[in-house]
Design an enzyme around this catalytic site. Structure first.
Site, PDB file in Angstrom:
ATOM      1  N   GLY A  11      33.945  46.190  34.965  1.00  0.00           N
ATOM      2  CA  GLY A  11      33.768  45.964  33.530  1.00  0.00           C
ATOM      3  C   GLY A  11      35.039  45.499  32.853  1.00  0.00           C
ATOM      4  N   GLY A  15      34.588  40.522  34.679  1.00  0.00           N
ATOM      5  CA  GLY A  15      33.227  41.074  34.796  1.00  0.00           C
ATOM      6  C   GLY A  15      32.423  40.853  33.524  1.00  0.00           C
ATOM      7  N   LYS A 181      44.872  29.141  44.877  1.00  0.00           N
ATOM      8  CA  LYS A 181      44.920  30.076  43.745  1.00  0.00           C
ATOM      9  C   LYS A 181      46.028  31.110  43.960  1.00  0.00           C
ATOM     10  CE  LYS A 181      43.427  31.614  39.760  1.00  0.00           C
ATOM     11  NZ  LYS A 181      42.470  32.654  39.496  1.00  0.00           N
ATOM     12  N   GLU A 259      48.518  43.461  39.968  1.00  0.00           N
ATOM     13  CA  GLU A 259      47.984  43.009  41.248  1.00  0.00           C
ATOM     14  C   GLU A 259      49.083  42.444  42.160  1.00  0.00           C
ATOM     15  OE1 GLU A 259      43.476  41.948  41.027  1.00  0.00           O
ATOM     16  OE2 GLU A 259      44.594  40.514  39.813  1.00  0.00           O
TER      17      GLU A 259
END
Lengths: 298, 298
Positions: A11, A15, A181, A259
């Site tokens: 979410g 998302g 990417k 990340e």
């Protein structure tokens, strides 16, 4: 157009962006979110896109409670992948899975799954304002490519999801697509996070620009892409998204885990030679995460 | 004890610290400062050391107006050295010069001078609170060593300046002394500046600590010092001064130009091999200087 039952896992900004556009096309959307609080909010208020009047009311479940779907779109961050893959491997339904993560770390978990797997990269800018409100800050495209799925099924999914307002494109070579990417992220994300500048920052300051080139060079050497082509692409993307805040810049700003493991960390793990500039950025971003958590007496 | 006429060039933290302690010993102090404003302030209000009641009233001149002195103590930052050396080379008096800069860049300018030259390193913590007020935030030592001065004169100057509250020590090998300080600065200064942490920060976070080691290793390779000995020393200094803000951290915080050119920049210029971690820190600090100046749209 085929209407599908689409389960969106995660979410966050991506998302919610997918839920919004796939829902607008008439697919049946079920969102699977981690936090009970977001679950309740979405059920009660639905989802809203900034600057639009309508609301979307997807079905909402906790991500620990997966139901049969015709396709799952996995939009969690890399660090949630291990757990999600474990859960998916426990379900009796072998639905196709579309993974939309940054980096390439998730690829290592695919062997645990019997499902047909497709990977994708999201070239949109999205901003989560609250548990029910998002903004679409940069219009782009989603590229998808089959890994263990057959090309025909991947194309069917692409056709179902593609929409003029939210285009989806099929790519032939998934490794190449993810690697491109990854290179872009390995350059733009750590620099914007460390220096807290928007994407355009790497073009506006000569020192950031030369650091960016050195990072691009190292990343290309690890994933075997041509540095001249990728450097053009990195600069093009930085220009196109110059006013955008990268996800890693936002994560640092908001005190969230970044990340970096899945991006620079992946390159470090997969490089046979020393890649010092990437190492320096990796350590720097990890250090800031630690400083933000109060590991260092400021 | 011999009373001397001491000219102190530079009204920053180190210049004021030296003026205070040398003045307290009874030497005749003349301060040479760049800005007319500080000149006026010092003449009117004298100098004050935080948490002490007395004031010191040195003679004060602009640094463009050098008078004969028995010794000059040059306390300007590295980027002012070229101009100061030029002025000193124009004066008719060949007084001994004691240079107290960080880094080693100033050494390159010594050939322009006929004066006996002594170099020193300052192992004190000092904080300039205003044009007339300083604080002594870390008690240490000043080490000095003759370059073109004869040892006997250097020892006389050392004996005159040495004071139990403000010790001055004579070192044999000036290159070694400056190189050790350069290594320590090349590790502690960029990391504390980039991450805005106090000196102890490099010991408290594993990623900053490993970056620090990599920087130490590169710096030692350039100036030919043993890395194991220097790494112990860097950590010792970081521990001893853990609550101190490095001068480079302060410069970044206050939007001033840093001494990165004279420290990491010196190593880059004098290294025959690639020193990527030092390069990365150099570019990062230069980038932040630029960002602070508004070169990047934040």
């Amino acid at each position: 157009m085929t209407k599908m039952n689409i389960g969106i896992i995660g979410g966050g900004a991506v998302g919610m962006l997918c839920a919004w556009y796939f829902g607008k096309q008439g697919h049946n959307i079920t969102m699977y979110v981690r936090r009970e609080e977001q679950c309740k909010e979405l059920r009660q208020h639905g989802m809203q896109m900034r600057e639009e009047q309508t609301r979307l009311y997807p079905t909402v479940h906790r991500s620990t409670n997966l139901k049969p779907e015709e396709v799952y779109v996995i939009c969690t961050k890399q660090h949630a992948i291990e757990q999600i893959v474990h859960q998916l491997s426990q379900t009796p339904f072998i639905s196709p899975l579309l993974f939309l993560q940054n980096g390439m770390e998730h690829v290592n978990h695919f062997s645990k799954l019997k499902n047909p797997i497709i990977v994708g990269v999201v070239e949109h800018g999205a901003m989560k304002h609250s548990d029910t409100l998002i903004g679409h800050t940069g219009r782009g495209i989603i590229r998808i490519s089959p890994v263990t799925s057959d090309v025909h099924s991947a194309k069917e999914i692409k056709d179902a999801l593609h929409y003029v307002e939210f285009p989806v494109r099929l790519e032939e070579n998934w490794y190449d697509m993810l690697a491109r990417k990854l290179v872009i992220n390995a350059v733009i994300n750590p620099i914007t996070a460390l220096f807290q500048v928007k994407n355009g920052g790497i073009l506006q300051n000569e020192h950031l620009n030369s650091l960016a080139y050195l990072l691009c060079e190292e990343a290309c050497s690890v994933v075997s892409l041509p540095v001249n082509v990728m450097w053009e692409e990195v600069q093009h993307i930085a220009k196109q998204t110059e006013a955008n805040e990268s996800s890693m810049m936002k994560d640092i700003k908001e005190g969230n885990k970044t990340e970096i493991e899945a991006i620079s960390g992946y390159l470090l793990k997969h490089s046979s030679e020393s890649i010092p500039y990437t190492t320096c950025m990796y350590k720097s971003v990890r250090a800031i995460e630690g400083i933000r958590k109060g590991e260092v007496n400021e």
